[in-house]
Design a protein around this motif. Structure first.
Motif, short mmCIF file in Angstrom:
data_model
loop_
_atom_site.label_atom_id
_atom_site.label_comp_id
_atom_site.label_asym_id
_atom_site.label_seq_id
_atom_site.Cartn_x
_atom_site.Cartn_y
_atom_site.Cartn_z
N GLN A 41 -1.29 11.65 7.60
CA GLN A 41 -0.79 11.20 9.51
C GLN A 41 -1.98 12.38 10.10
N TYR A 80 2.56 2.32 -2.08
CA TYR A 80 1.08 3.46 -1.39
C TYR A 80 1.74 4.66 -0.55
N LEU A 88 6.91 10.31 2.37
CA LEU A 88 7.82 10.17 2.25
C LEU A 88 8.71 10.64 1.36
N VAL A 130 -1.61 -0.83 -6.45
CA VAL A 130 0.18 -2.24 -6.16
C VAL A 130 -0.24 -3.74 -5.87
C1 SAM Z 1 -1.05 4.56 5.33
S1 SAM Z 1 -1.32 5.79 3.79
C2 SAM Z 1 0.10 6.09 3.85
C3 SAM Z 1 0.52 7.34 2.80
C4 SAM Z 1 1.62 7.94 2.13
N1 SAM Z 1 2.97 7.17 2.75
C5 SAM Z 1 2.25 8.42 3.69
O1 SAM Z 1 2.82 8.70 4.44
O2 SAM Z 1 1.00 9.63 3.87
C6 SAM Z 1 -1.86 3.97 2.71
C7 SAM Z 1 -2.09 4.59 1.05
O3 SAM Z 1 -1.72 3.71 0.30
C8 SAM Z 1 -3.07 3.78 -1.02
N2 SAM Z 1 -3.68 2.44 -1.02
C9 SAM Z 1 -4.43 1.90 -0.68
N3 SAM Z 1 -4.29 0.41 -1.47
C10 SAM Z 1 -3.60 0.93 -2.61
C11 SAM Z 1 -3.36 -0.09 -3.11
N4 SAM Z 1 -3.92 -1.38 -3.42
N5 SAM Z 1 -2.76 0.47 -4.05
C12 SAM Z 1 -1.84 1.54 -4.02
N6 SAM Z 1 -2.43 2.75 -3.35
C13 SAM Z 1 -3.21 1.55 -2.03
C14 SAM Z 1 -3.84 5.07 0.11
O4 SAM Z 1 -4.71 5.73 -0.73
C15 SAM Z 1 -3.02 5.77 1.02
O5 SAM Z 1 -3.02 7.22 0.73
#
Ligand code: SAM
Length: 415
Positions: A247, A276, A282, A326
Protein backbone atom coordinates in the motif's frame (compact mmCIF):
# COMPACT_ATOMS: atom_id res chain seq x y z
CA UNK A 1 -5.41 11.61 -29.71
CA UNK A 2 -9.22 11.44 -29.44
CA UNK A 3 -11.44 11.40 -32.51
CA UNK A 4 -13.05 14.77 -33.07
CA UNK A 5 -16.69 15.37 -32.00
CA UNK A 6 -18.80 18.54 -32.40
CA UNK A 7 -17.69 20.22 -29.16
CA UNK A 8 -13.96 19.52 -29.16
CA UNK A 9 -12.10 22.77 -28.50
CA UNK A 10 -15.30 24.69 -27.69
CA UNK A 11 -15.73 26.72 -24.53
CA UNK A 12 -19.01 26.24 -22.63
CA UNK A 13 -20.48 28.06 -19.63
CA UNK A 14 -21.81 25.32 -17.36
CA UNK A 15 -23.52 24.78 -14.02
CA UNK A 16 -21.77 21.90 -12.30
CA UNK A 17 -23.67 18.93 -10.87
CA UNK A 18 -22.57 15.97 -8.72
CA UNK A 19 -19.15 14.28 -8.72
CA UNK A 20 -18.56 11.37 -11.10
CA UNK A 21 -16.31 8.39 -10.45
CA UNK A 22 -12.85 9.38 -11.72
CA UNK A 23 -12.29 12.92 -10.43
CA UNK A 24 -14.65 15.06 -12.47
CA UNK A 25 -18.13 16.48 -11.92
CA UNK A 26 -21.07 16.14 -14.28
CA UNK A 27 -22.71 19.04 -16.10
CA UNK A 28 -25.32 18.96 -18.87
CA UNK A 29 -25.09 20.70 -22.23
CA UNK A 30 -27.80 20.36 -24.88
CA UNK A 31 -28.86 16.98 -23.51
CA UNK A 32 -25.34 15.58 -23.27
CA UNK A 33 -23.29 14.88 -20.14
CA UNK A 34 -20.05 16.82 -19.81
CA UNK A 35 -17.49 15.39 -17.36
CA UNK A 36 -15.69 18.50 -16.09
CA UNK A 37 -12.41 18.37 -14.18
CA UNK A 38 -11.03 21.02 -11.80
CA UNK A 39 -14.44 22.03 -10.55
CA UNK A 40 -16.92 21.32 -7.73
CA UNK A 41 -20.68 20.71 -7.45
CA UNK A 42 -22.70 23.93 -7.57
CA UNK A 43 -20.03 26.00 -9.34
CA UNK A 44 -20.54 28.02 -12.50
CA UNK A 45 -17.53 27.57 -14.75
CA UNK A 46 -16.23 28.25 -18.22
CA UNK A 47 -15.05 24.86 -19.49
CA UNK A 48 -12.88 23.91 -22.46
CA UNK A 49 -13.96 20.65 -24.11
CA UNK A 50 -10.82 18.49 -24.24
CA UNK A 51 -12.24 15.25 -25.63
CA UNK A 52 -15.41 14.65 -27.65
CA UNK A 53 -16.05 11.50 -29.62
CA UNK A 54 -19.57 12.59 -30.49
CA UNK A 55 -21.45 10.21 -28.15
CA UNK A 56 -23.68 10.85 -25.16
CA UNK A 57 -20.87 12.53 -23.23
CA UNK A 58 -17.66 14.50 -23.57
CA UNK A 59 -14.84 15.67 -21.30
CA UNK A 60 -13.86 19.22 -20.34
CA UNK A 61 -11.56 21.21 -18.06
CA UNK A 62 -12.87 24.15 -16.03
CA UNK A 63 -10.57 26.94 -17.22
CA UNK A 64 -12.37 29.84 -15.51
CA UNK A 65 -14.42 29.76 -12.31
CA UNK A 66 -17.41 32.10 -12.67
CA UNK A 67 -18.97 31.30 -9.27
CA UNK A 68 -16.81 29.33 -6.83
CA UNK A 69 -17.86 26.75 -4.26
CA UNK A 70 -17.09 27.50 -0.60
CA UNK A 71 -15.09 24.23 -0.63
CA UNK A 72 -12.62 25.56 -3.22
CA UNK A 73 -9.04 26.24 -2.09
CA UNK A 74 -5.87 27.27 -3.93
CA UNK A 75 -4.14 24.11 -5.19
CA UNK A 76 -0.89 23.70 -3.23
CA UNK A 77 0.94 22.25 -6.25
CA UNK A 78 1.88 24.54 -9.12
CA UNK A 79 1.70 21.60 -11.55
CA UNK A 80 -1.98 20.86 -10.77
CA UNK A 81 -4.71 22.35 -12.93
CA UNK A 82 -6.23 22.31 -16.42
CA UNK A 83 -3.87 20.87 -19.03
CA UNK A 84 -1.18 20.22 -16.41
CA UNK A 85 -0.13 17.13 -14.40
CA UNK A 86 -2.87 14.48 -14.30
CA UNK A 87 -1.76 12.81 -11.07
CA UNK A 88 -4.20 14.66 -8.80
CA UNK A 89 -7.92 15.32 -9.22
CA UNK A 90 -8.97 17.27 -6.12
CA UNK A 91 -6.06 19.63 -5.30
CA UNK A 92 -8.48 22.56 -5.52
CA UNK A 93 -10.76 21.10 -2.83
CA UNK A 94 -10.54 21.34 0.99
CA UNK A 95 -9.75 17.99 2.64
CA UNK A 96 -13.14 17.42 4.33
CA UNK A 97 -14.90 18.25 1.06
CA UNK A 98 -12.64 15.79 -0.85
CA UNK A 99 -13.78 13.05 1.52
CA UNK A 100 -17.43 14.10 1.15
CA UNK A 101 -17.08 13.92 -2.66
CA UNK A 102 -15.62 10.42 -2.40
CA UNK A 103 -18.43 9.31 -0.07
CA UNK A 104 -20.96 10.56 -2.64
CA UNK A 105 -19.16 8.60 -5.37
CA UNK A 106 -19.08 5.38 -3.31
CA UNK A 107 -22.81 5.65 -2.49
CA UNK A 108 -23.57 6.43 -6.13
CA UNK A 109 -21.61 3.39 -7.41
CA UNK A 110 -23.60 1.12 -5.10
CA UNK A 111 -26.89 2.67 -6.23
CA UNK A 112 -26.03 2.33 -9.93
CA UNK A 113 -24.19 -0.99 -10.00
CA UNK A 114 -25.55 -2.95 -7.03
CA UNK A 115 -28.99 -1.28 -6.72
CA UNK A 116 -28.25 -0.83 -3.02
CA UNK A 117 -28.78 2.24 -0.86
CA UNK A 118 -25.71 2.18 1.42
CA UNK A 119 -26.47 5.48 3.17
CA UNK A 120 -27.14 3.67 6.45
CA UNK A 121 -23.93 1.59 6.23
CA UNK A 122 -21.41 4.16 5.02
CA UNK A 123 -20.93 6.88 7.60
CA UNK A 124 -18.44 8.78 5.41
CA UNK A 125 -14.90 8.49 4.11
CA UNK A 126 -12.44 8.19 6.99
CA UNK A 127 -9.27 10.26 7.11
CA UNK A 128 -5.86 8.61 7.50
CA UNK A 129 -3.16 10.28 9.63
CA UNK A 130 -0.58 12.49 7.94
CA UNK A 131 -2.56 15.09 6.00
CA UNK A 132 -3.13 15.66 2.30
CA UNK A 133 0.50 15.92 1.13
CA UNK A 134 3.75 13.98 1.52
CA UNK A 135 2.12 10.54 1.77
CA UNK A 136 3.15 8.68 -1.39
CA UNK A 137 5.89 6.16 -0.59
CA UNK A 138 6.13 5.22 -4.26
CA UNK A 139 6.09 7.37 -7.41
CA UNK A 140 6.63 6.26 -10.97
CA UNK A 141 7.94 9.20 -12.97
CA UNK A 142 7.43 8.88 -16.72
CA UNK A 143 10.43 9.55 -18.96
CA UNK A 144 10.21 11.28 -22.35
CA UNK A 145 12.24 10.54 -25.51
CA UNK A 146 15.02 12.91 -24.39
CA UNK A 147 15.33 11.10 -21.03
CA UNK A 148 13.69 13.87 -18.97
CA UNK A 149 11.40 12.59 -16.15
CA UNK A 150 8.00 13.99 -15.19
CA UNK A 151 4.36 13.04 -14.70
CA UNK A 152 1.69 12.43 -17.33
CA UNK A 153 -1.10 14.81 -18.23
CA UNK A 154 -4.60 13.49 -17.62
CA UNK A 155 -5.63 10.87 -20.24
CA UNK A 156 -2.49 11.61 -22.23
CA UNK A 157 0.95 10.23 -23.02
CA UNK A 158 2.38 13.74 -22.81
CA UNK A 159 4.74 14.33 -19.91
CA UNK A 160 4.74 17.40 -17.69
CA UNK A 161 8.24 18.02 -16.35
CA UNK A 162 8.10 18.54 -12.61
CA UNK A 163 10.89 19.28 -10.14
CA UNK A 164 8.89 17.75 -7.28
CA UNK A 165 5.61 15.99 -6.52
CA UNK A 166 3.99 17.33 -3.36
CA UNK A 167 2.13 14.05 -2.78
CA UNK A 168 5.45 12.20 -2.46
CA UNK A 169 7.00 11.39 0.89
CA UNK A 170 10.49 12.73 1.65
CA UNK A 171 12.99 11.48 -0.98
CA UNK A 172 10.11 10.24 -3.18
CA UNK A 173 8.31 13.49 -4.01
CA UNK A 174 11.60 15.40 -4.07
CA UNK A 175 13.55 12.48 -5.56
CA UNK A 176 17.08 13.23 -6.72
CA UNK A 177 16.14 11.23 -9.86
CA UNK A 178 14.00 14.16 -11.03
CA UNK A 179 17.13 16.22 -11.64
CA UNK A 180 18.75 13.50 -13.78
CA UNK A 181 18.29 12.35 -17.36
CA UNK A 182 17.20 8.76 -18.08
CA UNK A 183 17.62 8.16 -21.82
CA UNK A 184 16.24 4.82 -23.01
CA UNK A 185 13.93 4.37 -20.01
CA UNK A 186 10.13 4.62 -20.07
CA UNK A 187 9.98 5.45 -16.39
CA UNK A 188 11.95 5.83 -13.21
CA UNK A 189 10.34 4.59 -10.01
CA UNK A 190 11.23 5.71 -6.51
CA UNK A 191 10.03 3.70 -3.51
CA UNK A 192 10.66 3.65 0.20
CA UNK A 193 9.49 1.68 3.20
CA UNK A 194 9.09 3.00 6.73
CA UNK A 195 12.73 4.13 6.74
CA UNK A 196 14.08 7.06 4.71
CA UNK A 197 16.24 5.00 2.35
CA UNK A 198 14.85 4.85 -1.19
CA UNK A 199 15.14 2.31 -3.96
CA UNK A 200 15.38 3.46 -7.56
CA UNK A 201 13.89 1.20 -10.22
CA UNK A 202 14.31 1.56 -13.97
CA UNK A 203 11.37 0.87 -16.28
CA UNK A 204 12.51 -0.30 -19.70
CA UNK A 205 10.33 -1.18 -22.69
CA UNK A 206 9.25 -4.79 -22.29
CA UNK A 207 9.57 -7.44 -24.97
CA UNK A 208 6.64 -8.12 -27.28
CA UNK A 209 4.55 -6.24 -29.81
CA UNK A 210 2.46 -3.16 -29.18
CA UNK A 211 -1.22 -4.17 -29.00
CA UNK A 212 -4.10 -1.75 -29.65
CA UNK A 213 -2.00 1.31 -28.82
CA UNK A 214 -0.78 -0.28 -25.58
CA UNK A 215 2.85 -0.97 -24.82
CA UNK A 216 3.79 -4.37 -23.46
CA UNK A 217 4.49 -4.21 -19.71
CA UNK A 218 7.82 -2.62 -18.77
CA UNK A 219 10.78 -4.61 -17.52
CA UNK A 220 11.52 -3.23 -14.07
CA UNK A 221 14.91 -3.57 -12.32
CA UNK A 222 16.43 -2.10 -9.19
CA UNK A 223 19.26 0.27 -10.18
CA UNK A 224 20.10 1.72 -6.76
CA UNK A 225 19.15 1.24 -3.14
CA UNK A 226 17.93 -1.80 -1.21
CA UNK A 227 16.31 -4.76 -3.00
CA UNK A 228 13.72 -5.02 -0.22
CA UNK A 229 11.92 -2.39 1.84
CA UNK A 230 10.79 -2.73 5.46
CA UNK A 231 7.21 -1.98 6.57
CA UNK A 232 5.67 -2.40 10.01
CA UNK A 233 2.03 -3.42 10.44
CA UNK A 234 0.39 -4.26 13.77
CA UNK A 235 3.81 -4.68 15.43
CA UNK A 236 5.08 -7.08 12.78
CA UNK A 237 7.96 -6.32 10.40
CA UNK A 238 7.56 -7.11 6.68
CA UNK A 239 10.39 -7.24 4.14
CA UNK A 240 8.98 -6.65 0.68
CA UNK A 241 10.64 -6.65 -2.74
CA UNK A 242 11.17 -2.99 -3.65
CA UNK A 243 9.25 -3.40 -6.90
CA UNK A 244 6.45 -5.47 -5.34
CA UNK A 245 3.01 -4.43 -4.20
CA UNK A 246 2.61 -2.59 -0.93
CA UNK A 247 0.00 0.00 0.00
CA UNK A 248 1.36 3.40 -1.01
CA UNK A 249 0.06 5.44 1.92
CA UNK A 250 2.25 4.66 4.97
CA UNK A 251 -0.79 4.26 7.26
CA UNK A 252 -2.91 2.29 4.79
CA UNK A 253 -1.87 -1.32 5.39
CA UNK A 254 -2.43 -1.09 9.14
CA UNK A 255 -5.68 0.85 8.74
CA UNK A 256 -7.10 -1.77 6.35
CA UNK A 257 -5.87 -4.67 8.49
CA UNK A 258 -7.62 -3.21 11.56
CA UNK A 259 -10.79 -2.46 9.61
CA UNK A 260 -10.81 -5.97 8.18
CA UNK A 261 -10.39 -7.57 11.63
CA UNK A 262 -13.24 -5.40 12.98
CA UNK A 263 -15.41 -6.34 10.01
CA UNK A 264 -14.92 -10.12 9.78
CA UNK A 265 -13.91 -10.74 13.45
CA UNK A 266 -12.00 -14.02 12.90
CA UNK A 267 -12.24 -16.30 15.94
CA UNK A 268 -9.57 -18.57 17.43
CA UNK A 269 -9.61 -21.95 15.68
CA UNK A 270 -11.27 -20.71 12.48
CA UNK A 271 -10.13 -21.43 8.92
CA UNK A 272 -9.54 -18.36 6.75
CA UNK A 273 -8.73 -18.07 3.05
CA UNK A 274 -6.89 -14.84 2.14
CA UNK A 275 -7.03 -14.21 -1.62
CA UNK A 276 -4.79 -11.83 -3.58
CA UNK A 277 -2.62 -11.90 -0.47
CA UNK A 278 0.51 -10.07 -1.69
CA UNK A 279 3.40 -10.10 0.77
CA UNK A 280 1.10 -11.06 3.64
CA UNK A 281 0.05 -7.83 5.38
CA UNK A 282 -3.55 -8.98 5.88
CA UNK A 283 -2.62 -12.67 6.18
CA UNK A 284 -0.56 -11.99 9.32
CA UNK A 285 -3.38 -10.01 10.93
CA UNK A 286 -5.84 -12.82 10.19
CA UNK A 287 -3.37 -15.42 11.52
CA UNK A 288 -3.04 -13.49 14.77
CA UNK A 289 -6.80 -13.53 15.23
CA UNK A 290 -7.38 -17.25 14.55
CA UNK A 291 -4.30 -18.14 16.67
CA UNK A 292 -2.29 -21.35 16.35
CA UNK A 293 -5.48 -23.41 16.70
CA UNK A 294 -6.70 -21.96 13.42
CA UNK A 295 -5.59 -22.19 9.79
CA UNK A 296 -4.98 -19.47 7.20
CA UNK A 297 -4.36 -20.17 3.53
CA UNK A 298 -3.07 -17.29 1.41
CA UNK A 299 -3.25 -17.38 -2.37
CA UNK A 300 -1.24 -14.99 -4.54
CA UNK A 301 0.01 -15.24 -8.12
CA UNK A 302 3.11 -13.03 -8.15
CA UNK A 303 6.22 -15.15 -7.46
CA UNK A 304 8.15 -12.37 -5.67
CA UNK A 305 5.17 -11.57 -3.44
CA UNK A 306 4.76 -15.27 -2.61
CA UNK A 307 8.46 -15.48 -1.69
CA UNK A 308 8.08 -12.37 0.50
CA UNK A 309 5.00 -13.83 2.20
CA UNK A 310 6.75 -17.15 2.84
CA UNK A 311 9.65 -15.32 4.49
CA UNK A 312 7.48 -12.83 6.38
CA UNK A 313 5.11 -15.45 7.78
CA UNK A 314 7.61 -18.27 8.41
CA UNK A 315 7.11 -18.00 12.18
CA UNK A 316 3.36 -18.71 11.82
CA UNK A 317 3.17 -22.43 10.99
CA UNK A 318 -0.65 -22.36 10.81
CA UNK A 319 -0.32 -20.11 7.74
CA UNK A 320 -0.04 -21.88 4.38
CA UNK A 321 1.25 -19.61 1.61
CA UNK A 322 0.21 -20.86 -1.81
CA UNK A 323 1.20 -19.56 -5.21
CA UNK A 324 -1.49 -19.50 -7.88
CA UNK A 325 -4.10 -17.46 -9.67
CA UNK A 326 -7.41 -16.86 -7.92
CA UNK A 327 -9.78 -18.83 -10.13
CA UNK A 328 -12.86 -20.94 -9.37
CA UNK A 329 -10.96 -24.24 -9.79
CA UNK A 330 -8.11 -23.04 -7.58
CA UNK A 331 -10.52 -22.08 -4.80
CA UNK A 332 -12.17 -25.48 -4.90
CA UNK A 333 -8.77 -27.18 -5.02
CA UNK A 334 -7.82 -25.62 -1.67
CA UNK A 335 -9.99 -28.38 -0.24
CA UNK A 336 -11.02 -26.64 2.99
CA UNK A 337 -14.34 -25.41 4.38
CA UNK A 338 -13.46 -21.79 5.24
CA UNK A 339 -15.21 -19.92 8.03
CA UNK A 340 -13.96 -16.63 6.61
CA UNK A 341 -12.85 -15.61 3.12
CA UNK A 342 -10.93 -12.38 2.58
CA UNK A 343 -10.19 -10.90 -0.82
CA UNK A 344 -8.17 -7.84 -1.83
CA UNK A 345 -8.16 -7.97 -5.63
CA UNK A 346 -6.62 -5.51 -8.11
CA UNK A 347 -8.74 -2.66 -9.52
CA UNK A 348 -10.85 -4.86 -11.81
CA UNK A 349 -12.28 -6.69 -8.80
CA UNK A 350 -12.77 -10.45 -8.52
CA UNK A 351 -15.42 -10.81 -11.21
CA UNK A 352 -18.56 -12.91 -11.36
CA UNK A 353 -16.97 -16.38 -11.76
CA UNK A 354 -14.62 -15.98 -8.79
CA UNK A 355 -17.32 -14.36 -6.63
CA UNK A 356 -19.74 -17.21 -7.36
CA UNK A 357 -17.04 -19.74 -6.46
CA UNK A 358 -16.51 -17.93 -3.14
CA UNK A 359 -20.23 -17.83 -2.37
CA UNK A 360 -20.40 -21.57 -3.07
CA UNK A 361 -17.92 -22.12 -0.20
CA UNK A 362 -20.58 -20.74 2.20
CA UNK A 363 -18.19 -19.08 4.71
CA UNK A 364 -19.90 -17.30 7.61
CA UNK A 365 -18.51 -14.00 6.28
CA UNK A 366 -16.59 -12.63 3.29
CA UNK A 367 -14.34 -9.60 3.91
CA UNK A 368 -13.60 -7.53 0.84
CA UNK A 369 -10.85 -4.87 0.60
CA UNK A 370 -11.38 -2.87 -2.60
CA UNK A 371 -9.48 -0.09 -4.32
CA UNK A 372 -12.27 0.60 -6.82
CA UNK A 373 -15.80 1.12 -5.48
CA UNK A 374 -17.28 0.37 -8.91
CA UNK A 375 -15.66 -3.08 -9.07
CA UNK A 376 -16.68 -3.68 -5.45
CA UNK A 377 -20.28 -2.73 -6.18
CA UNK A 378 -20.38 -5.06 -9.21
CA UNK A 379 -19.03 -7.96 -7.13
CA UNK A 380 -21.45 -7.16 -4.29
CA UNK A 381 -24.30 -7.29 -6.84
CA UNK A 382 -23.24 -10.85 -7.74
CA UNK A 383 -23.53 -11.77 -4.05
CA UNK A 384 -26.81 -10.00 -3.32
CA UNK A 385 -28.35 -11.67 -6.40
CA UNK A 386 -27.85 -14.93 -4.47
CA UNK A 387 -29.42 -13.57 -1.30
CA UNK A 388 -26.18 -12.52 0.44
CA UNK A 389 -26.29 -9.29 2.46
CA UNK A 390 -23.82 -6.41 2.51
CA UNK A 391 -23.41 -6.08 6.29
CA UNK A 392 -20.61 -3.51 6.62
CA UNK A 393 -19.06 -0.87 4.41
CA UNK A 394 -16.28 1.53 5.40
CA UNK A 395 -14.28 3.81 3.14
CA UNK A 396 -10.85 5.37 3.67
CA UNK A 397 -9.07 8.33 2.15
CA UNK A 398 -5.83 6.45 1.50
CA UNK A 399 -5.14 8.56 -1.62
CA UNK A 400 -5.71 12.23 -0.68
CA UNK A 401 -5.92 14.78 -3.55
CA UNK A 402 -6.81 12.01 -6.02
CA UNK A 403 -10.22 10.50 -6.76
CA UNK A 404 -9.11 7.11 -5.42
CA UNK A 405 -10.78 5.65 -2.33
CA UNK A 406 -10.39 2.31 -0.56
CA UNK A 407 -13.35 0.37 0.83
CA UNK A 408 -13.59 -2.48 3.35
CA UNK A 409 -16.84 -4.39 3.17
CA UNK A 410 -18.39 -7.59 4.47
CA UNK A 411 -20.93 -9.96 2.99
CA UNK A 412 -22.92 -12.52 4.94
CA UNK A 413 -24.86 -15.47 3.56
CA UNK A 414 -28.63 -15.86 3.55
CA UNK A 415 -29.91 -17.55 6.72
C1 SAM B 1 -4.34 -4.95 -4.07
S1 SAM B 1 -3.01 -6.09 -3.95
C2 SAM B 1 -3.31 -6.74 -2.34
C3 SAM B 1 -2.13 -7.32 -1.64
C4 SAM B 1 -2.27 -7.64 -0.16
N1 SAM B 1 -3.57 -8.14 0.21
C5 SAM B 1 -1.90 -6.45 0.71
O1 SAM B 1 -2.74 -6.00 1.52
O2 SAM B 1 -0.75 -5.96 0.62
C6 SAM B 1 -3.53 -7.35 -5.06
C7 SAM B 1 -2.62 -8.55 -5.15
O3 SAM B 1 -3.26 -9.50 -6.00
C8 SAM B 1 -2.27 -10.13 -6.80
N2 SAM B 1 -3.01 -10.68 -7.95
C9 SAM B 1 -3.48 -10.02 -9.04
N3 SAM B 1 -4.20 -10.85 -9.81
C10 SAM B 1 -4.21 -12.06 -9.20
C11 SAM B 1 -4.79 -13.31 -9.49
N4 SAM B 1 -5.56 -13.49 -10.59
N5 SAM B 1 -4.59 -14.33 -8.66
C12 SAM B 1 -3.83 -14.18 -7.54
N6 SAM B 1 -3.25 -13.01 -7.20
C13 SAM B 1 -3.44 -11.95 -8.01
C14 SAM B 1 -1.26 -9.06 -7.08
O4 SAM B 1 0.02 -9.65 -7.39
C15 SAM B 1 -1.25 -8.30 -5.75
O5 SAM B 1 -0.28 -8.81 -4.87
Amino acid sequence: MAESGPLLGHTLDLTIGPPAHGGSCVARHEGRAVFVRHTLPGERVRALVTEDRGGAFCFADAVEILAASLDRVVAPCRFAGPGACGGCDWQHVAGAAQRALKATVVRDQFTRLAHLDVTGLLAGVEELPGGLLGWRTRNIYAVDRTGAPGLRRHRSHEIVHVDACLLGAEHVGDAAALADSWPGLTGVEVARGDGVEVTLLAHRPGPGRQARGRRPPDRVDVVAGPQTLAHRVLDREFEVAAGGFWQVHPAAAETFARALLDTVAPRPGETVIDLYAGAGALTAALAGAVTATGHVISLESHPAAVADAQRNLADLPWVEVQRGRVEPAAIEALGVRPDVIVLDPPRAGAGRAVLEALLAQRPRVIGYVACDPAALARDVATATAQGWRLTALRAFDAFPMTHHVECVASLEPPA
